[in-house]
Design an enzyme around this catalytic site. Structure first.
Site, PDB file in Angstrom:
ATOM      1  N   LYS A  22      27.442 -32.088  32.302  1.00  0.00           N
ATOM      2  CA  LYS A  22      25.971 -31.887  32.186  1.00  0.00           C
ATOM      3  C   LYS A  22      25.080 -32.090  33.589  1.00  0.00           C
ATOM      4  O   LYS A  22      24.368 -31.520  33.881  1.00  0.00           O
ATOM      5  CB  LYS A  22      25.694 -32.878  31.289  1.00  0.00           C
ATOM      6  N   SER A  23      25.662 -32.965  34.294  1.00  0.00           N
ATOM      7  CA  SER A  23      25.214 -33.497  35.587  1.00  0.00           C
ATOM      8  C   SER A  23      25.158 -32.272  36.608  1.00  0.00           C
ATOM      9  O   SER A  23      24.455 -31.970  37.466  1.00  0.00           O
ATOM     10  CB  SER A  23      25.727 -34.792  36.166  1.00  0.00           C
ATOM     11  N   ARG A  27      21.928 -29.422  37.675  1.00  0.00           N
ATOM     12  CA  ARG A  27      21.433 -29.379  39.086  1.00  0.00           C
ATOM     13  C   ARG A  27      21.476 -27.823  39.429  1.00  0.00           C
ATOM     14  O   ARG A  27      20.621 -27.399  40.210  1.00  0.00           O
ATOM     15  CB  ARG A  27      22.489 -30.115  40.101  1.00  0.00           C
ATOM     16  N   ARG A  98       9.400 -43.164  28.676  1.00  0.00           N
ATOM     17  CA  ARG A  98      10.325 -43.339  29.797  1.00  0.00           C
ATOM     18  C   ARG A  98       9.587 -42.889  31.082  1.00  0.00           C
ATOM     19  O   ARG A  98       8.829 -42.013  31.288  1.00  0.00           O
ATOM     20  CB  ARG A  98      11.398 -42.205  29.681  1.00  0.00           C
ATOM     21  N   SER A 144      16.343 -44.758  39.961  1.00  0.00           N
ATOM     22  CA  SER A 144      17.186 -43.754  39.324  1.00  0.00           C
ATOM     23  C   SER A 144      17.496 -42.663  40.404  1.00  0.00           C
ATOM     24  O   SER A 144      16.599 -42.217  40.802  1.00  0.00           O
ATOM     25  CB  SER A 144      16.713 -43.178  37.919  1.00  0.00           C
ATOM     26  N   SER A 145      18.863 -42.212  40.605  1.00  0.00           N
ATOM     27  CA  SER A 145      19.090 -40.873  41.609  1.00  0.00           C
ATOM     28  C   SER A 145      18.488 -39.813  40.773  1.00  0.00           C
ATOM     29  O   SER A 145      18.377 -38.693  41.615  1.00  0.00           O
ATOM     30  CB  SER A 145      20.631 -41.035  41.548  1.00  0.00           C
ATOM     31  N   ASP A 291      26.662 -44.941  33.176  1.00  0.00           N
ATOM     32  CA  ASP A 291      26.943 -44.383  31.735  1.00  0.00           C
ATOM     33  C   ASP A 291      28.314 -44.410  31.143  1.00  0.00           C
ATOM     34  O   ASP A 291      28.491 -44.382  29.992  1.00  0.00           O
ATOM     35  CB  ASP A 291      26.784 -42.609  31.989  1.00  0.00           C
ATOM     36  N   LYS A 389      23.749 -33.713  22.224  1.00  0.00           N
ATOM     37  CA  LYS A 389      23.069 -33.771  23.397  1.00  0.00           C
ATOM     38  C   LYS A 389      23.837 -33.721  24.633  1.00  0.00           C
ATOM     39  O   LYS A 389      23.538 -33.183  25.619  1.00  0.00           O
ATOM     40  CB  LYS A 389      22.317 -35.289  23.501  1.00  0.00           C
TER      41      LYS A 389
END
Length: 408
Positions: A22-23, A27, A98, A144-145, A291, A389
């Site tokens: 997902k990361s 991107r 958030r 947060s990155s 995570d 998700k």
């Protein structure tokens, strides 16, 4: 949907294909929107990636990214630089709790036009896309990155590129390096030295294909199964030894929990290593891979050992406050757990209560982290569909590895 989990037997073997990261996928979706000659293969089938793809291809004014935090951050920067485009970017009730002020302030300092529609510092956002010519911005390094990556991904499309100065100690380096690597693979001139990220303007002149590696955070649940099994020979794909993903630290983290990893071609094989003497208290700093915290804490619970996990300050602003959620749910099994703003301490506990009903708090990782515990005790998972998700076929994978999954 609520499910009851129990074990058929504890000797696990077989192969499973895990969806793309997902990361990485998210991107690449931003880069593809900026540079349409990009093709993405093995893209994640997660809800988050589907939501982001839909947002980037939508012509509507109202864009709802639901629970997808990465999509909110990445698309905020993306739409801010889309000259002439006006959108209202919103999300679920939790998403509206958030914070996003750090990113919005950074974009505004570059000349972006963004207004809060409800509460200051939180979505929904009214974004009026502009040509952004300012090219220098300062950010705290311990944030947060995703804020940093959001700026980095949009940077090559800006007429003057971007220079990001990070102030203090950087905490999520692997994710910044993942973004940097994807940019340089694309052909962008980009560097990260002495806390300064420099990205030059770029145009893509020819077709470019990216193949997404499978998700390492999703692999963590298979590592937990192996650790909690009597014996395991689990093969999962597609993975590479030189991964861009910070969560590939699983290999070392789970070695101490009795799981041996062997890299084969595009595949990793996980074996239960009974020769490993488990520590009384497992200690790890997860600042680079937060995570994994839920999975590791539950694995230690199942193994009957204590753990002290640090570097967890970003967990309080995830899908839920993950530290509070972990404390609530682990306590139900009879174990003692203490938390601070950035750490947790689990005390060793041997007699797990049965038929505990685990709440998931709209958080996919809560459901998936607790599932392997079925190898040690029967339990129930509430709102089990939340796994879509990031890992839509998660329950099929659990069934394949001898966890009995019954809807109740």
């Amino acid at each position: 949907m609520k499910v009851q989990l129990s074990t058929i037997h504890k000797n696990l073997e077989g192969s499973w294909q895990v969806t793309g990261s997902k990361s990485e996928a998210n991107r690449l979706l931003i880069l593809q929107a900026l540079f349409p000659k990009i093709t993405i293969e093995n893209i994640s089938n997660s809800d988050d990636s589907k939501v982001l793809k839909k947002a980037l291809t939508s012509s509507k004014e109202l864009i709802d990214i639901h629970h997808a935090g990465t999509a909110m951050r990445f698309s905020t920067a993306y739409f801010a630089a889309q000259e002439g485009r006006e959108v209202i970017l919103t999300g679920s009730q939790r998403m509206q709790e958030r914070p996003i002020k750090i990113l919005v302030d950074a974009l505004k300092s570059l000349g972006a036009d963004i207004e809060y529609q409800k509460q200051e510092g939180y979505p929904p956002l009214l974004i009026k896309g502009k040509k952004i010519t300012n090219n220098k911005v300062n950010l705290a390094a311990n944030i947060s990155s995703q804020y940093i990556s959001a700026l980095m991904l949009t940077a090559p499309s800006l007429p003057n590129g971007l220079e990001i100065t990070l102030e203090g100690k950087v905490t999520s380096t692997p994710y910044i390096l993942m973004t940097l690597s994807l940019l340089t693979d694309l052909g962008v001139e980009a560097s990260f030295q002495n806390n300064i990220i420099s990205i030059k303007p770029f145009q893509l002149s020819q077709e470019k294909v990216f193949t997404v590696e499978s998700d390492w955070s999703s692999a963590s649940y298979f590592y937990s199964l192996a650790a909690l099994s009597d014996s395991a020979k689990i093969k999962i794909s597609s993975y590479k030894q030189q991964s861009l993903q910070g969560d590939s630290s699983l290999v070392q983290l789970y070695q101490k929990l009795g799981v041996k990893t062997t890299f084969l071609e595009n595949t990793i094989e996980l074996e239960k290593d009974t020769s490993v003497a488990l520590p009384e208290i497992y200690k790890a700093n997860l600042a680079s891979s937060p995570d994994l915290a839920q999975t590791i804490a539950v694995t230690c619970l199942g193994l009957g050992i204590g753990c002290e996990l640090t570097g967890l300050h970003t967990l309080k602003i995830k899908e839920t406050d993950r530290l509070v959620a972990l404390q609530n749910e682990i306590s139900k099994f009879g174990a003692q757990i203490e938390i601070t703003n950035d750490s947790l301490k689990l005390h060793a506990h041997h007699n797990l209560k049965e038929n505990v009903s685990v709440a998931t708090y709209n958080d996919h990782r809560m459901a998936m982290a607790f599932a392997p515990l079925a190898l040690k005790t029967m339990l129930q998972i509430e709102d089990a569909g939340v796994v879509s998700k990031s890992f839509p076929d998660f329950w099929e994978a659990m069934s394949f590895y001898k966890i009995k999954v019954e809807e109740i």
